[in-house]
Design a protein around this motif. Structure first.
Motif, PDB file in Angstrom:
ATOM      1  N   PRO A  29       0.819  -1.223   0.000  1.00 20.50           N
ATOM      2  CA  PRO A  29       0.000   0.000   0.000  1.00 20.50           C
ATOM      3  C   PRO A  29       0.848   1.267   0.000  1.00 20.50           C
ATOM      4  N   TRP A  30       1.988   1.241   0.692  1.00 21.95           N
ATOM      5  CA  TRP A  30       2.888   2.401   0.683  1.00 21.95           C
ATOM      6  C   TRP A  30       3.383   2.685  -0.730  1.00 21.95           C
ATOM      7  N   MET A  31       3.737   1.626  -1.471  1.00 23.43           N
ATOM      8  CA  MET A  31       4.193   1.801  -2.853  1.00 23.43           C
ATOM      9  C   MET A  31       3.087   2.398  -3.719  1.00 23.43           C
ATOM     10  N   VAL A  32       1.854   1.921  -3.529  1.00 22.01           N
ATOM     11  CA  VAL A  32       0.733   2.439  -4.315  1.00 22.01           C
ATOM     12  C   VAL A  32       0.516   3.920  -4.028  1.00 22.01           C
ATOM     13  N   VAL A  33       0.591   4.293  -2.747  1.00 21.51           N
ATOM     14  CA  VAL A  33       0.433   5.702  -2.375  1.00 21.51           C
ATOM     15  C   VAL A  33       1.525   6.548  -3.019  1.00 21.51           C
TER      16      VAL A  33
ATOM     17  N   ALA B 236      -4.321   6.462   4.179  1.00 24.61           N
ATOM     18  CA  ALA B 236      -4.483   5.479   3.107  1.00 24.61           C
ATOM     19  C   ALA B 236      -3.581   4.270   3.338  1.00 24.61           C
ATOM     20  N   TRP B 237      -2.344   4.528   3.779  1.00 26.05           N
ATOM     21  CA  TRP B 237      -1.417   3.416   3.998  1.00 26.05           C
ATOM     22  C   TRP B 237      -1.856   2.551   5.183  1.00 26.05           C
TER      23      TRP B 237
ATOM     24  N   ALA C 288      -4.051  -5.192  -0.860  1.00 25.75           N
ATOM     25  CA  ALA C 288      -2.990  -4.213  -0.659  1.00 25.75           C
ATOM     26  C   ALA C 288      -2.769  -3.349  -1.893  1.00 25.75           C
ATOM     27  N   LEU C 289      -3.070  -3.884  -3.059  1.00 26.58           N
ATOM     28  CA  LEU C 289      -2.958  -3.113  -4.304  1.00 26.58           C
ATOM     29  C   LEU C 289      -4.211  -2.284  -4.578  1.00 26.58           C
ATOM     30  N   GLY C 290      -5.388  -2.859  -4.326  1.00 30.59           N
ATOM     31  CA  GLY C 290      -6.626  -2.213  -4.725  1.00 30.59           C
ATOM     32  C   GLY C 290      -7.165  -1.174  -3.759  1.00 30.59           C
TER      33      GLY C 290
ATOM     34  N   LEU D 237      -7.918   3.122  -4.470  1.00 26.47           N
ATOM     35  CA  LEU D 237      -9.218   3.793  -4.397  1.00 26.47           C
ATOM     36  C   LEU D 237      -9.270   4.801  -3.257  1.00 26.47           C
ATOM     37  N   LEU D 238      -8.673   4.435  -2.124  1.00 33.35           N
ATOM     38  CA  LEU D 238      -8.799   5.258  -0.926  1.00 33.35           C
ATOM     39  C   LEU D 238      -7.970   6.543  -1.014  1.00 33.35           C
TER      40      LEU D 238
END
Length: 401
Positions: free
Chosen positions: A267-271, A313-314, A349-351, A355-356
């Motif tokens: 999630p950190w990477m996605v953010v 978000a994370w 963790a990816l999705g 969205l958030l």
């Protein structure tokens, strides 16, 4: 997260390479291994990795350049060496697309493969500081993607050799000792190259993890230079290596822990990726050093130094993903069976942050000052005032890394 990832992968690399050395000695000299032999092998290998990491980027880069070329050549040669013993009719070969048993195996294998590039996510930003400022962004991202695609070669090698070990050396299924099994089935002509491969790959994994975390640690604690920070982290990792191997037998626990770290890192990477997208790749490097210099304020200080949308978000996404982990016998979250037998943690963790985090950026827009001349992409911005940069009260000026 970088610290936990580095300690875990450093430990695994030392254990696997040390086991390979001990196994090689056992097969070559026909001696029975003992705990002292393992301890000596671990100590020598851990010290070698620590020395390379402490003495800096250029030495680490040289080691990894040699490791990549040598390991790739050895993997290719190994495919030919082990091919005569390979049998595609492994247990599970009869699974077909659409069967209920197919999806857990397929998604589980895909998540294992995804764990490799994700484990590097926290370190690539550290290494990129050594690149020229005019390095093309697309070229950099393309090189990263290509490198991860090429890592499928050792994945394939590991898959094929594991099936051979399971068929020829079934006792290793219960011992969960891939290294020992691989040495046991190695053809005589590939025995020494296999030992070299284990040591090279371990050096590459250990040095990259430890060096990157030394950089991170020196940024969080600016009074520590990078070599000192690396020595601190490396010492902690060495303690874990010996305690985890000889006192509490934490090898299986560390492997599980690595999987959980990947779930929380994703999630950190996605953010970060979404942040890069909405900022159009625009950042103010000097303003990012405020904390390291013992100051406060500036465009990235947000709310008393916290980026609330990003952190929210994370944390929320990582918590949901951890709750959906489904690793029977190791760790099962309270939502672990929400997808049946599937482990949907990495998918969450990816999705979820994808969205958030954009939704939070709409609800709590970031200051206009963090965006470049073209403004944000796809999200609003706020015309809020930016606190001036000033020294933090009671904090002495620190060295910026």
């Amino acid at each position: 997260m970088s610290l936990l990832t580095a300690v875990s992968f450093f430990s695994i690399s030392v254990w696997s390479s040390g086991d390979a050395v001990v196994g090689a000695v056992q097969r070559f000299l026909h001696v029975h291994p003992n705990e002292l032999g393992f301890a000596v092998a671990y100590a020598i290998f851990a010290a070698a990795v620590l020395v390379v990491s402490i003495f800096g980027f250029r030495l680490m880069l040289l080691v990894n350049k040699v490791a990549v070329v040598a390991a790739t050549a050895l993997f290719i040669v190994g495919c030919f060496a082990f091919y005569p013993a390979f049998d595609a009719h492994y247990a599970g070969a009869g699974l077909h697309w659409g069967e209920s048993r197919f999806w857990p195996a397929f998604i589980g294998a895909a998540l294992v493969a995804l764990a490799n590039p994700i484990s590097f996510g926290a370190f690539l930003g550290d290494w990129s500081r050594y690149l020229p400022r005019d390095t093309d962004n697309w070229r950099l991202m393309g090189a990263s993607v290509a490198a991860q695609l090429l890592s499928l070669l050792p994945f394939t090698f590991g898959l094929a050799t594991t099936s051979i070990i399971a068929r020829l050396e079934p006792q290793y299924l219960t011992q969960v000792d891939y290294t020992g099994g691989l040495i046991a089935i190695a053809p005589p002509q590939f025995f020494l190259p296999l030992l070299l491969l284990a040591m090279i790959s371990g050096m590459s994994t250990g040095t990259t993890s430890l060096y990157g975390t030394g950089l991170d640690f020196s940024s969080v604690f600016p009074r520590l230079s990078r070599p000192k920070a690396t020595l601190v982290v490396g010492s902690l990792a060495c303690a874990l290596i010996f305690i985890g191997r000889f006192v509490f037998n934490l090898i299986d626990a560390i492997t599980t822990f690595v999987s959980l770290i990947v779930v929380t890192t994703t999630p950190w990477m996605v953010v970060m990726i979404i942040g890069y997208f909405v900022r159009r790749g625009f950042y103010l490097p000097e303003a990012m050093q405020v904390f390291n210099r013992g100051q406060q304020g500036g465009p990235y200080w947000f709310r008393n130094g916290w980026n609330v949308p990003g952190m929210t978000a994370w944390l929320v996404s990582a918590s949901i993903a951890l709750a959906m982990v489904n690793m029977p016998g190791h760790f099962v979250g309270w939502l672990g069976f929400v997808a049946g037998d599937l482990d949907a943690s990495l998918l969450a963790a990816l999705g979820v942050p994808a969205l958030l985090y954009p939704a939070l950026l709409y609800l709590y827009p970031e200051p206009r000052a963090v965006f470049g001349p073209q403004g944000p992409r796809g999200v609003p911005s706020a015309d809020s005032d930016v606190a001036p940069i000033a020294a933090r009260i009671g904090h002495r000026a620190a060295r910026a890394p």
